[in-house]
Design a protein around this motif. Structure first.
Motif, mmCIF file in Angstrom:
data_model
loop_
_atom_site.group_PDB
_atom_site.id
_atom_site.type_symbol
_atom_site.label_atom_id
_atom_site.label_comp_id
_atom_site.label_asym_id
_atom_site.label_seq_id
_atom_site.Cartn_x
_atom_site.Cartn_y
_atom_site.Cartn_z
ATOM 1 N N GLN A 81 56.723 -16.675 -25.597
ATOM 2 C CA GLN A 81 57.173 -15.854 -24.481
ATOM 3 C C GLN A 81 57.531 -16.720 -23.283
ATOM 4 O OE1 GLN A 81 54.644 -15.264 -26.550
ATOM 5 N NE2 GLN A 81 54.141 -13.100 -26.667
ATOM 6 N N ALA A 82 56.743 -17.742 -23.020
ATOM 7 C CA ALA A 82 57.025 -18.642 -21.892
ATOM 8 C C ALA A 82 58.351 -19.365 -22.106
ATOM 9 C CB ALA A 82 55.887 -19.647 -21.725
ATOM 10 N N LYS A 83 58.625 -19.789 -23.335
ATOM 11 C CA LYS A 83 59.899 -20.462 -23.628
ATOM 12 C C LYS A 83 61.075 -19.501 -23.474
ATOM 13 C CE LYS A 83 58.097 -24.068 -26.610
ATOM 14 N NZ LYS A 83 58.073 -24.666 -27.942
ATOM 15 N N ILE A 84 60.877 -18.255 -23.863
ATOM 16 C CA ILE A 84 61.942 -17.264 -23.715
ATOM 17 C C ILE A 84 62.247 -17.031 -22.240
ATOM 18 C CG2 ILE A 84 62.540 -14.824 -24.069
ATOM 19 C CD1 ILE A 84 60.905 -15.042 -26.734
ATOM 20 N N VAL A 85 61.212 -16.850 -21.436
ATOM 21 C CA VAL A 85 61.411 -16.646 -19.998
ATOM 22 C C VAL A 85 62.123 -17.844 -19.382
ATOM 23 C CG1 VAL A 85 60.231 -16.440 -17.768
ATOM 24 C CG2 VAL A 85 59.499 -15.030 -19.704
ATOM 25 N N GLU A 86 61.685 -19.034 -19.742
ATOM 26 C CA GLU A 86 62.316 -20.243 -19.210
ATOM 27 C C GLU A 86 63.809 -20.264 -19.530
ATOM 28 O OE1 GLU A 86 62.145 -25.068 -19.861
ATOM 29 O OE2 GLU A 86 60.406 -23.874 -20.434
ATOM 30 N N ARG A 87 64.165 -19.934 -20.765
ATOM 31 C CA ARG A 87 65.576 -19.946 -21.162
ATOM 32 C C ARG A 87 66.350 -18.842 -20.443
ATOM 33 N NH1 ARG A 87 68.014 -22.210 -25.777
ATOM 34 N NH2 ARG A 87 66.200 -23.562 -25.670
ATOM 35 N N LEU A 88 65.748 -17.665 -20.316
ATOM 36 C CA LEU A 88 66.424 -16.558 -19.645
ATOM 37 C C LEU A 88 66.695 -16.858 -18.170
ATOM 38 C CD1 LEU A 88 64.466 -13.571 -21.204
ATOM 39 C CD2 LEU A 88 66.876 -14.124 -21.600
ATOM 40 N N GLN A 89 65.895 -17.711 -17.574
ATOM 41 C CA GLN A 89 66.061 -18.047 -16.162
ATOM 42 C C GLN A 89 67.036 -19.200 -15.933
ATOM 43 O OE1 GLN A 89 61.945 -18.664 -15.030
ATOM 44 N NE2 GLN A 89 61.706 -16.528 -14.440
ATOM 45 N N GLN A 90 67.475 -19.861 -16.990
ATOM 46 C CA GLN A 90 68.336 -21.035 -16.842
ATOM 47 C C GLN A 90 69.780 -20.692 -16.528
ATOM 48 O OE1 GLN A 90 67.816 -23.364 -20.402
ATOM 49 N NE2 GLN A 90 65.908 -24.276 -19.676
#
Length: 125
Positions: free
Chosen positions: A55-64
C-alpha cells in the motif's frame, strides 16, 4: 501523452504459481500500450509485501505524477482472500488520483482494451 498506471502482482513472487503465462501477458499488454501511444507505468507488487508495504508503494507511485487511468489487475481483485487489499487499492486510487479513470482487466494481455474503455467512459461523463 496519455499516462496509465497498471497495478498488479509480480508473478515471480507468488508462491506455488507458474509465472510464465502472466509474465508473457504483461509483456504483450505493455507492447500494446506502446503501440497505442499510451505511456504505461507498471507497478508490480511483491506478494510477500501484503503487510502494508504494498500500500505504501502504491501511494508513493500515485503521488509521483498525474495519471489519466489506473488499471488494477485481476490478480489483485479476483481471489476472495484479497478482497480487503482490492478495496484498499481502489480507495487509494480514488483518494490520490480523483480525476483518473479506473480500469480492471480480465488478463494482462487485454489491459489496453479495458483502459481505452475506461478512458472513453471518463470522456463521456
Amino acid at each position: 501523452m496519455t499516462n496509465v498506471l497498471a497495478i498488479g502482482f509480480d508473478p515471480h513472487t507468488i508462491p506455488d504459481f507458474d509465472p510464465a503465462p502472466v509474465a508473457a501477458g504483461i509483456e504483450q499488454g505493455s507492447k500494446a500500450f506502446a503501440e497505442l501511444g499510451l505511456a504505461e507505468d507498471l507497478l508490480l507488487i511483491d506478494f510477500a509485501e501484503l503487510d502494508g508495504r504494498a500500500q505504501a508503494k502504491i501511494v508513493e507511485r500515485l503521488q509521483q505524477r498525474q495519471y489519466d487511468c489506473v488499471l488494477i489487475g485481476g490478480g489483485v481483485r479476483k481471489p476472495p482472500a484479497l478482497l480487503e487489499l482490492f478495496q484498499t487499492v481502489v480507495n487509494l486510487v480514488h483518494w490520490h488520483q480523483p480525476d483518473a479513470a479506473i480500469a480492471f482487466n480480465e488478463s494482462p494481455s487485454d489491459s489496453p482494451d479495458w483502459v481505452l474503455k475506461a478512458l472513453e467512459q471518463r470522456r463521456n461523463r
